[in-house]
Scaffold this motif. Structure first.
Motif, short mmCIF file in Angstrom:
data_model
loop_
_atom_site.label_atom_id
_atom_site.label_comp_id
_atom_site.label_asym_id
_atom_site.label_seq_id
_atom_site.Cartn_x
_atom_site.Cartn_y
_atom_site.Cartn_z
N ILE A 32 30.32 125.57 35.21
CA ILE A 32 30.22 124.03 35.62
C ILE A 32 28.74 123.60 35.97
O ILE A 32 28.02 124.01 36.58
CB ILE A 32 31.29 123.79 36.73
N MET A 33 28.63 122.19 35.20
CA MET A 33 27.22 121.56 35.23
C MET A 33 27.53 120.47 36.11
O MET A 33 28.53 119.44 35.70
CB MET A 33 26.79 121.18 34.11
N SER A 34 27.14 120.46 37.40
CA SER A 34 27.23 119.27 38.29
C SER A 34 25.94 118.34 38.70
O SER A 34 26.14 117.52 39.54
CB SER A 34 27.98 119.82 39.78
N ASN A 35 24.86 118.47 38.12
CA ASN A 35 23.79 117.72 38.47
C ASN A 35 24.02 116.18 37.90
O ASN A 35 24.65 115.94 37.00
CB ASN A 35 22.54 118.35 37.72
N ASP A 36 23.04 115.36 38.30
CA ASP A 36 22.99 114.23 38.30
C ASP A 36 22.28 113.80 36.94
O ASP A 36 21.36 113.93 36.88
CB ASP A 36 22.27 113.28 39.40
N ILE A 37 23.24 113.61 35.78
CA ILE A 37 22.61 113.53 34.40
C ILE A 37 21.68 112.36 34.29
O ILE A 37 21.08 112.36 33.14
CB ILE A 37 23.56 113.69 33.46
N GLU A 38 21.94 111.33 35.04
CA GLU A 38 20.90 110.13 34.80
C GLU A 38 19.43 110.55 35.42
O GLU A 38 18.72 110.26 34.74
CB GLU A 38 21.47 108.93 35.83
N GLN A 39 19.31 111.27 36.57
CA GLN A 39 18.14 111.73 36.91
C GLN A 39 17.73 112.83 36.11
O GLN A 39 16.45 113.17 35.69
CB GLN A 39 18.01 112.33 38.19
N TYR A 40 18.64 113.79 35.36
CA TYR A 40 18.37 115.09 34.68
C TYR A 40 19.07 115.01 33.43
O TYR A 40 20.08 115.76 33.19
CB TYR A 40 18.66 116.26 35.47
#
Length: 185
Positions: free
Chosen positions: A75-83
């Motif tokens: 599962i990928m939970s990072n903020d994709i707007e920042q990353y």
């Protein structure tokens, strides 16, 4: 890049439920992912050096665990707007390039990471077939560089024990990795 370590295992804690899509739009939940011997839930991302250091061996380890009846999901939970390098297209490319044998799901609203109490990438949660937590530890002694090939395989050994007995090891070494990149709402 902030690194952090995982808390100790809360043995017997039920796996929080979720319903997340893969790149093809298929929905997955702990119940559909769990194998006859358990479930490994992995919080990872594309850009983290801790994940990159273990990724080749992680793919092999998951295949070995699947052969023992352990289901697996990343599962990928990072903020994709920042990353943006952790976004859906990059996730699909990584899964394809590394021949993932498990779904790689996007937790866009970060609710699943919060429900699990995930703190870093990688962060591993090993469950019995009854979806009760039995492992919350490291992959192995790797950090931002891969540990030597003869290093003890903490995750594999723990999940093999779960597959065979339904219980994880009582002594577990916390994992370490990059902090999850939370959205700033």
């Amino acid at each position: 890049m902030v690194s952090t370590s995982t808390p100790v295992c809360d043995f017997g804690l039920a796996a929080p439920d979720f319903l997340l899509p893969d790149a093809d739009g298929r929905q997955h939940s702990p119940g559909t992912l769990c194998g006859p011997a358990g479930l490994l839930v992995m919080f990872i991302c594309n850009h983290c050096p801790y994940v990159q250091a273990i990724l080749p061996r992680l793919v092999v380890t998951v295949r070995e665990l699947q052969a023992l009846g352990v289901g697996a999901v990343a599962i990928m939970s990072n903020d994709i707007e920042q990353y943006p390098q952790d976004g859906p297209d990059a996730m699909s490319a990584l899964a394809r390039d590394r021949a993932f044998s498990f779904p790689y799901l996007l937790d866009a609203d970060q609710s699943v990471a919060r429900a699990y109490g995930a703190v870093c990438t990688p962060d591993f949660f090993g469950y019995s077939s009854a979806l009760k937590l039995q492992y919350r530890g490291r992959f192995d002694a790797s950090r931002k560089e891969a540990a030597p090939p003869d290093t003890r395989r903490d995750l594999f050994e723990a999940m093999r024990l779960v597959a065979l007995t339904g219980e994880g090891p009582r002594e577990q070494t916390p994992g370490i990795g990059c902090s999850i990149k939370w959205r700033q709402d």
